[in-house]
Design a protein around this motif. Structure first.
Motif, PDB file in Angstrom:
ATOM      1  N   HIS A   1       0.830  -1.208   0.000  1.00 46.78           N
ATOM      2  CA  HIS A   1       0.000   0.000   0.000  1.00 46.78           C
ATOM      3  C   HIS A   1       0.869   1.264   0.000  1.00 46.78           C
ATOM      4  O   HIS A   1       0.503   2.276  -0.611  1.00 46.78           O
ATOM      5  N   PHE A   2       2.011   1.199   0.676  1.00 47.81           N
ATOM      6  CA  PHE A   2       2.936   2.342   0.664  1.00 47.81           C
ATOM      7  C   PHE A   2       3.441   2.604  -0.746  1.00 47.81           C
ATOM      8  O   PHE A   2       3.390   3.719  -1.258  1.00 47.81           O
ATOM      9  N   PHE A   3       3.933   1.552  -1.400  1.00 49.53           N
ATOM     10  CA  PHE A   3       4.548   1.727  -2.716  1.00 49.53           C
ATOM     11  C   PHE A   3       3.530   2.055  -3.806  1.00 49.53           C
ATOM     12  O   PHE A   3       3.890   2.681  -4.814  1.00 49.53           O
ATOM     13  N   GLU A   4       2.266   1.649  -3.631  1.00 42.30           N
ATOM     14  CA  GLU A   4       1.283   1.938  -4.675  1.00 42.30           C
ATOM     15  C   GLU A   4       1.230   3.425  -4.984  1.00 42.30           C
ATOM     16  O   GLU A   4       1.146   3.835  -6.151  1.00 42.30           O
ATOM     17  N   HIS A   5       1.289   4.260  -3.953  1.00 43.84           N
ATOM     18  CA  HIS A   5       1.206   5.698  -4.201  1.00 43.84           C
ATOM     19  C   HIS A   5       2.552   6.397  -4.140  1.00 43.84           C
ATOM     20  O   HIS A   5       2.695   7.501  -4.673  1.00 43.84           O
ATOM     21  N   ALA A   6       3.557   5.754  -3.510  1.00 46.64           N
ATOM     22  CA  ALA A   6       4.883   6.375  -3.439  1.00 46.64           C
ATOM     23  C   ALA A   6       5.534   6.482  -4.810  1.00 46.64           C
ATOM     24  O   ALA A   6       6.449   7.296  -5.006  1.00 46.64           O
ATOM     25  N   VAL A   7       5.069   5.666  -5.791  1.00 44.83           N
ATOM     26  CA  VAL A   7       5.634   5.765  -7.154  1.00 44.83           C
ATOM     27  C   VAL A   7       5.060   6.949  -7.937  1.00 44.83           C
ATOM     28  O   VAL A   7       5.454   7.184  -9.076  1.00 44.83           O
ATOM     29  N   GLY A   8       4.107   7.686  -7.339  1.00 47.17           N
ATOM     30  CA  GLY A   8       3.680   8.951  -7.931  1.00 47.17           C
ATOM     31  C   GLY A   8       2.444   8.931  -8.801  1.00 47.17           C
ATOM     32  O   GLY A   8       2.179   9.901  -9.519  1.00 47.17           O
ATOM     33  N   ILE A   9       1.643   7.861  -8.735  1.00 44.26           N
ATOM     34  CA  ILE A   9       0.479   7.802  -9.621  1.00 44.26           C
ATOM     35  C   ILE A   9      -0.501   8.943  -9.357  1.00 44.26           C
ATOM     36  O   ILE A   9      -1.119   9.468 -10.285  1.00 44.26           O
ATOM     37  N   GLU A  10      -0.631   9.349  -8.097  1.00 45.97           N
ATOM     38  CA  GLU A  10      -1.604  10.408  -7.789  1.00 45.97           C
ATOM     39  C   GLU A  10      -1.194  11.737  -8.409  1.00 45.97           C
ATOM     40  O   GLU A  10      -2.045  12.573  -8.716  1.00 45.97           O
ATOM     41  N   ALA A  11       0.109  11.924  -8.585  1.00 43.97           N
ATOM     42  CA  ALA A  11       0.574  13.146  -9.244  1.00 43.97           C
ATOM     43  C   ALA A  11       0.036  13.227 -10.670  1.00 43.97           C
ATOM     44  O   ALA A  11      -0.316  14.302 -11.159  1.00 43.97           O
ATOM     45  N   VAL A  12      -0.051  12.067 -11.331  1.00 51.84           N
ATOM     46  CA  VAL A  12      -0.567  12.032 -12.709  1.00 51.84           C
ATOM     47  C   VAL A  12      -2.086  12.131 -12.727  1.00 51.84           C
ATOM     48  O   VAL A  12      -2.663  12.867 -13.532  1.00 51.84           O
ATOM     49  N   ILE A  13      -2.766  11.392 -11.837  1.00 53.06           N
ATOM     50  CA  ILE A  13      -4.229  11.378 -11.832  1.00 53.06           C
ATOM     51  C   ILE A  13      -4.792  12.756 -11.482  1.00 53.06           C
ATOM     52  O   ILE A  13      -5.717  13.252 -12.130  1.00 53.06           O
ATOM     53  N   LEU A  14      -4.233  13.394 -10.445  1.00 55.39           N
ATOM     54  CA  LEU A  14      -4.771  14.678  -9.989  1.00 55.39           C
ATOM     55  C   LEU A  14      -4.211  15.875 -10.759  1.00 55.39           C
ATOM     56  O   LEU A  14      -4.912  16.867 -10.966  1.00 55.39           O
TER      57      LEU A  14
ATOM     58  N   TYR B   1      -6.510  -5.264   7.231  1.00 54.06           N
ATOM     59  CA  TYR B   1      -6.642  -4.639   5.916  1.00 54.06           C
ATOM     60  C   TYR B   1      -6.832  -3.130   6.062  1.00 54.06           C
ATOM     61  O   TYR B   1      -6.316  -2.352   5.253  1.00 54.06           O
ATOM     62  N   SER B   2      -7.540  -2.714   7.102  1.00 59.38           N
ATOM     63  CA  SER B   2      -7.776  -1.281   7.308  1.00 59.38           C
ATOM     64  C   SER B   2      -6.476  -0.535   7.578  1.00 59.38           C
ATOM     65  O   SER B   2      -6.341   0.640   7.219  1.00 59.38           O
ATOM     66  N   ILE B   3      -5.490  -1.199   8.197  1.00 59.14           N
ATOM     67  CA  ILE B   3      -4.185  -0.565   8.410  1.00 59.14           C
ATOM     68  C   ILE B   3      -3.515  -0.307   7.064  1.00 59.14           C
ATOM     69  O   ILE B   3      -2.956   0.767   6.814  1.00 59.14           O
ATOM     70  N   GLY B   4      -3.566  -1.311   6.171  1.00 61.48           N
ATOM     71  CA  GLY B   4      -3.010  -1.127   4.838  1.00 61.48           C
ATOM     72  C   GLY B   4      -3.673   0.020   4.099  1.00 61.48           C
ATOM     73  O   GLY B   4      -3.005   0.846   3.469  1.00 61.48           O
ATOM     74  N   VAL B   5      -5.006   0.092   4.179  1.00 60.32           N
ATOM     75  CA  VAL B   5      -5.742   1.167   3.507  1.00 60.32           C
ATOM     76  C   VAL B   5      -5.370   2.521   4.105  1.00 60.32           C
ATOM     77  O   VAL B   5      -5.239   3.521   3.384  1.00 60.32           O
ATOM     78  N   ALA B   6      -5.183   2.572   5.432  1.00 64.24           N
ATOM     79  CA  ALA B   6      -4.793   3.829   6.074  1.00 64.24           C
ATOM     80  C   ALA B   6      -3.437   4.307   5.552  1.00 64.24           C
ATOM     81  O   ALA B   6      -3.249   5.496   5.265  1.00 64.24           O
ATOM     82  N   VAL B   7      -2.489   3.381   5.414  1.00 61.59           N
ATOM     83  CA  VAL B   7      -1.182   3.733   4.845  1.00 61.59           C
ATOM     84  C   VAL B   7      -1.342   4.188   3.397  1.00 61.59           C
ATOM     85  O   VAL B   7      -0.704   5.154   2.957  1.00 61.59           O
ATOM     86  N   ASN B   8      -2.214   3.499   2.661  1.00 60.69           N
ATOM     87  CA  ASN B   8      -2.492   3.860   1.274  1.00 60.69           C
ATOM     88  C   ASN B   8      -2.983   5.293   1.175  1.00 60.69           C
ATOM     89  O   ASN B   8      -2.515   6.085   0.349  1.00 60.69           O
ATOM     90  N   ARG B   9      -3.946   5.635   2.025  1.00 55.32           N
ATOM     91  CA  ARG B   9      -4.500   6.998   2.001  1.00 55.32           C
ATOM     92  C   ARG B   9      -3.474   8.030   2.468  1.00 55.32           C
ATOM     93  O   ARG B   9      -3.454   9.162   1.975  1.00 55.32           O
ATOM     94  N   LEU B  10      -2.630   7.652   3.444  1.00 53.54           N
ATOM     95  CA  LEU B  10      -1.597   8.577   3.919  1.00 53.54           C
ATOM     96  C   LEU B  10      -0.623   8.917   2.795  1.00 53.54           C
ATOM     97  O   LEU B  10      -0.273  10.086   2.589  1.00 53.54           O
ATOM     98  N   MET B  11      -0.199   7.893   2.045  1.00 50.04           N
ATOM     99  CA  MET B  11       0.720   8.139   0.940  1.00 50.04           C
ATOM    100  C   MET B  11       0.038   8.913  -0.190  1.00 50.04           C
ATOM    101  O   MET B  11       0.644   9.786  -0.819  1.00 50.04           O
ATOM    102  N   ASN B  12      -1.247   8.579  -0.438  1.00 50.81           N
ATOM    103  CA  ASN B  12      -2.017   9.309  -1.439  1.00 50.81           C
ATOM    104  C   ASN B  12      -2.073  10.786  -1.074  1.00 50.81           C
ATOM    105  O   ASN B  12      -1.832  11.668  -1.912  1.00 50.81           O
TER     106      ASN B  12
END
Length: 498
Positions: free
Chosen positions: A286-299, A419-430
């Motif tokens: 979950h950390f790496f999903e957004h740490a690679v910068g996808i949100e920079a492109v989407i937003l 799973y909620s911990i993973g999602v929380a990390v996902n949202r934090l990185m997002n």
């Protein structure tokens, strides 16, 4: 315990349409979330013009949804253990509907932020519960496909959001962006009523001792009586219930926790070695999903394309539609590959492609930024191609596998809150990427920002290569064993899957 739950031979290889229907309805909440993410990329252009906000406020507006989603996901884990998966999806729909109404009304920046925060809590609920519900009603043969549906829903929503930008962008400055944001309330209300027609997760019902109800639902989401019985037996064994018990209701042992009590202690304070590695894997992906910068492109795709040389609001919005279309197409393809190719292979190929695309994008943006004179058509073209390539590789592997893998590796008792911990990390990185990208590229140049993301993607590839065994085709009740062998055991499992 056997590695494939359920008997039934050939029957098990057939997609159960009722289970698919349940997963599709649950995934509708992801479409609404994806829409909000996609539409905000264009709406921010008009919001900034009307409300006269500066870049820092734009960054906060973009990222605050994910900060609130972080808390929403943590709250949803315990909520889903207490009231069930189905009613948690219902709550997510209502919360998101209220947030959308406020954003659509928003007379000023403060009200807009309040609506965005409320919607963020609903997003946290949705991101946590939809994949868990889909995984728990699915058989192993099609669990990857059905658990990919929430990610496919996000892609559909993002594309619809971009299309909404183009459709409503021609309206008056005061009306256009408010319709873009407020219209999401309508499908949220429809989903709230639709999810009440769906069954509860059979695994949650077994945890509550409601065996009769669980058995009826398993018969509907399985392709044979034999498969349903085998799945029920595996779930009872993991839940600590006598596998030979045929009672419709078993009073839960008062010494056992059936509503998620004490889970945090088992996850964080005193985890077993297997649970510790599962948690590291879930948090890491979950950390790496957004740490690679996808949100920079989407937003911020309009800003990226503007830096590359595209001018005019409508041209920028239309170029962004291509991002949404690419995202949808490749997530759609991945839903058919994840159970055939496997989670691990998709993840490694996807990450390798991300590294290459980000390196090219960073190089082209750097050349454009330092070029003085006429427009570099070849560099502009390569910027657009590499952006779409990045989105394609991300969405064929890393995006869907993140949600599939982390929703299936936790033991039953720990699944929702783990799973909620993973999602929380996902949202934090997002949120981190969303709220810092403008400041980041102003500090190290926009090309430098994407070189940084490429470096992070290299670390991600090695993390996945050494720590992620294949889970394709294994029962949810059997996966914990993969993580109980230690590093050497996982390395052997990795080699056997290659």
């Amino acid at each position: 315990m056997v590695s494939i739950e359920g008997g039934g031979g050939q029957n098990q290889q057939t997609l159960n349409m009722y289970a698919a229907g349940c997963a599709i309805v649950a995934s509708m909440i992801s479409i609404i979330f994806g829409y909000d993410t996609g539409v905000m990329s264009g709406a921010m252009i008009f919001i900034k013009d009307e409300l006269k906000i500066h870049d820092t406020e734009v960054e906060i507006l973009a990222g605050i949804l994910n900060i609130c989603a972080l808390f929403g996901s943590l709250l949803a884990g315990r909520t889903s253990d207490y009231i069930g998966r189905r009613y948690t999806i219902f709550a997510a729909s209502i919360i998101f509907m209220l947030g959308s109404i406020l954003m659509g009304y928003a007379p000023n920046y403060g009200v807009l932020m309040t609506g965005r925060c409320i919607a963020g809590i609903g997003v946290g609920f949705a991101l946590m519960i939809a994949p868990v519900y889909s995984a728990e009603v699915s058989s192993p043969s099609y669990r990857g496909f059905l658990t990919c549906l929430p990610e496919l829903g996000i892609s559909i929503g993002v594309l619809l959001g971009y299309i909404s930008n183009v459709a409503f962008g021609g309206l008056s400055l005061k009306l256009g962006w408010r319709i873009m944001l407020g219209i999401a309330a309508i499908p949220s209300l429809a989903l709230a009523f639709g999810i009440l027609k769906m069954p509860e997760s059979p695994r949650w019902l077994v945890m509550q001792g409601r065996l009769g109800e669980a058995k009826k639902i398993l018969r509907r989401v399985s392709n044979s009586e034999e498969e349903a019985e085998t799945r029920l037996r595996d779930i009872k064994e993991v839940a600590g219930i006598d596998v030979n018990c045929n009672d419709d209701f078993v009073k839960p042992d008062p010494l056992k926790k059936t509503h998620g009590e004490g889970v945090w202690k088992e996850l964080i304070i005193r985890p077993t070695p297997a649970v510790r590695w599962i948690l590291i894997a879930a948090v890491g992906i979950h950390f790496f999903e957004h740490a690679v910068g996808i949100e920079a492109v989407i937003l911020y795709s309009p800003r990226i394309f503007k830096k590359a040389g595209i001018v005019g609001k409508q041209k920028l919005l239309r170029a962004s539609v291509g991002v949404g279309l690419t995202k949808f197409v490749f997530v759609f393809i991945s839903t058919f590959l994840v159970d055939r190719v496997g989670r691990r292979r998709l993840l490694l190929v996807s990450t390798a492609g991300i590294i290459a695309a980000l390196a090219v994008l960073g190089t082209c943006l750097t050349i454009v930024e330092h070029h003085h004179g006429g427009q570099l058509v070849w560099a502009l073209s390569l910027c657009i191609i590499s952006t779409y390539t990045f989105v394609a590789f991300f969405n064929i592997g890393l995006a869907p596998v993140t949600w599939v893998y982390s929703s299936e590796i936790f033991p039953l008792k720990l699944r929702a809150q783990g799973y909620s911990i993973g999602v929380a990390v996902n949202r934090l990185m997002n949120a981190t990427i969303s709220m810092s990208f403008i400041s980041l590229y102003e500090a190290i140049t926009i090309g430098g920002a994407f070189f940084l993301f490429a470096g992070i993607a290299v670390l991600a590839w090695f993390f996945f290569y050494f720590l992620f065994p294949e889970t394709k085709g294994r029962s949810l009740e059997d996966i914990e064993e993969l993580f109980s062998k230690g590093i050497s055991g996982r390395a052997e499992a990795v080699k056997s899957d290659m």
